[in-house]
Design an enzyme around this catalytic site. Sequence first.
Site, mmCIF file in Angstrom:
data_model
loop_
_atom_site.group_PDB
_atom_site.id
_atom_site.type_symbol
_atom_site.label_atom_id
_atom_site.label_comp_id
_atom_site.label_asym_id
_atom_site.label_seq_id
_atom_site.Cartn_x
_atom_site.Cartn_y
_atom_site.Cartn_z
ATOM 1 N N TYR A 149 0.822 -1.217 0.000
ATOM 2 C CA TYR A 149 0.000 0.000 0.000
ATOM 3 C C TYR A 149 0.855 1.267 0.000
ATOM 4 O O TYR A 149 0.323 2.370 0.077
ATOM 5 C CB TYR A 149 -0.917 0.024 1.222
ATOM 6 C CG TYR A 149 -2.000 -1.020 1.145
ATOM 7 C CD1 TYR A 149 -1.664 -2.372 1.143
ATOM 8 C CD2 TYR A 149 -3.331 -0.669 1.060
ATOM 9 C CE1 TYR A 149 -2.631 -3.343 1.060
ATOM 10 C CE2 TYR A 149 -4.311 -1.638 0.975
ATOM 11 C CZ TYR A 149 -3.961 -2.973 0.979
ATOM 12 O OH TYR A 149 -4.913 -3.942 0.892
ATOM 13 N N LYS A 216 2.442 -14.418 5.474
ATOM 14 C CA LYS A 216 2.610 -15.361 4.366
ATOM 15 C C LYS A 216 4.116 -15.608 4.195
ATOM 16 O O LYS A 216 4.683 -15.513 3.107
ATOM 17 C CB LYS A 216 1.967 -14.743 3.106
ATOM 18 C CG LYS A 216 1.868 -15.656 1.922
ATOM 19 C CD LYS A 216 0.848 -16.768 2.067
ATOM 20 C CE LYS A 216 0.973 -17.735 0.915
ATOM 21 N NZ LYS A 216 0.422 -19.054 1.168
ATOM 22 N N ASP A 268 -3.282 -18.113 4.341
ATOM 23 C CA ASP A 268 -4.319 -18.943 3.712
ATOM 24 C C ASP A 268 -4.945 -19.891 4.730
ATOM 25 O O ASP A 268 -6.166 -20.073 4.776
ATOM 26 C CB ASP A 268 -3.796 -19.698 2.482
ATOM 27 C CG ASP A 268 -2.373 -20.185 2.641
ATOM 28 O OD1 ASP A 268 -1.673 -19.685 3.542
ATOM 29 O OD2 ASP A 268 -1.951 -21.064 1.893
ATOM 30 N N ASP A 292 -6.236 -6.263 5.384
ATOM 31 C CA ASP A 292 -7.319 -5.689 4.580
ATOM 32 C C ASP A 292 -8.321 -6.788 4.233
ATOM 33 O O ASP A 292 -9.532 -6.657 4.464
ATOM 34 C CB ASP A 292 -6.706 -5.098 3.304
ATOM 35 C CG ASP A 292 -7.667 -4.161 2.598
ATOM 36 O OD1 ASP A 292 -8.804 -4.006 3.073
ATOM 37 O OD2 ASP A 292 -7.283 -3.588 1.563
#
Length: 406
Positions: A149, A216, A268, A292
């Site tokens: 971002y 992740k 995930d 987000d």
Amino acid sequence: MSFIEIDSNSKIKVPENPTIGMIEGDGIGPDISKTAVRVLNSAIELAYGGKSYIEWQKVVAGDEAFEKTGKHLPQESLDLLKKCVISIKGPLTTPIGEGFRSLNVTMRQYFDLYANVRPVKFFPGVPSPVKNPEKMNMIIFRENTEDLYSGIEWRYNSDEAKRLRWYLSENLGVKIPEDAGIGIKPISKFKSKRLVRKAIEYAIQEHRKSVTLVHKGNIMKYTEGAFKEWGYEVAREEFKDYTVTEEEFNSSPGTSSWKVVIKDRITDNMFQQVLTRTQDYDVIATTNLNGDYLSDAVAAQVGGLGIAPGGNIGDVYAIFEAVHGTAPKYAGLDLANPTSLILSGSMMLRHIGWTLASEVIENAVGDCYKEQKVTQDLARVLNVKALKCSEFGEEIIKRMKKPSES
Ligand code: NAD
């Protein structure tokens, strides 16, 4: 006017009648803001018997500011928000077109509001797509200032992308296809640590059970993986007496049960876990992009964005906000659901230490939902009569009880 002061340790000093900034927002913003202010004022009056009250300072931003000044977020508004220290805002339209930055992103960066905080809790009576929504009681701390971002990206055919491709190929032996746009994902030690620190401090203060670092890192080792490592480092180095890792906890069950358990999950997997093992998660600390997605997904489990509150919080300044957008089709019709902004206001009251007023609000909102007193977004799902935005506010106020009576 009594403005909130900042002491030498960067802690806020809240007077009895603080001035709080209010950006009404665009679209449904004015409707939900009016209702939210009425609800907040009533709860404060009931909780403190008139001894404390908020002086609301209107701050213009968005369409209203553009009409008056030709700018969506004029410097005078930023100055006023700074003076108020703590503010609340309705949704703002993101101007479309090249060169416009989201007003929300601008405010977050200007005031270094590095933690986007989203409590997600179920109110009985709210329609939910899952079987046991009551198992959900999480609070997400999402890093708000870096990651993908940061806006560091180039179109595939730009001069910058060509130069970067050339540099990577010549110096690092990395080949990037010529038709690929390029974005950069900075994740820093300082910003990761301060975000996790805030989440752990909150967990300790509020006696929460665990803090889960969501990342992740199995794929992006030096950004997402580093976030996880730095998160554990903060817990180990700064909160040794109050935290225990999941591994330590599992190897000696019971002995450290009063401590906050620090664990981590790969993103995930986390999306599955919030559905299948909802009750195992409590405080979440995560990077910007993960946060987000995750915060909207978990909000959907307990009734969606019309309800979920949020706050953008830094070391000093904070702006609380409805997490949904301007819902233009309901603008000015007094039909929108004001819950998100009302609960954001309640979060704000807790933040300034006015917990009693915040409890008055949350209990009364809960009672409305239990009795299926709802606005049209939920009424059509529940097949009950819809209340207008302002009527819903009045129903909340009618159900308010003094904290000792509740
Ligand atoms: P949106 O949240 O405005 O609307 C999505 C859907 O939810 C629509 O069907 C809308 O009618 C409904 N909805 C949203 N809030 C509601 C409420 N309180 N009560 C009843 N129904 C509600 O999202 P969008 O359509 O993607 O965005 C519209 C505008 O809002 C855009 O300009 C966008 O940039 C802006 N936006 C602002 C913020 C913010 O200021 N924090 C956040 C998201 C979007």
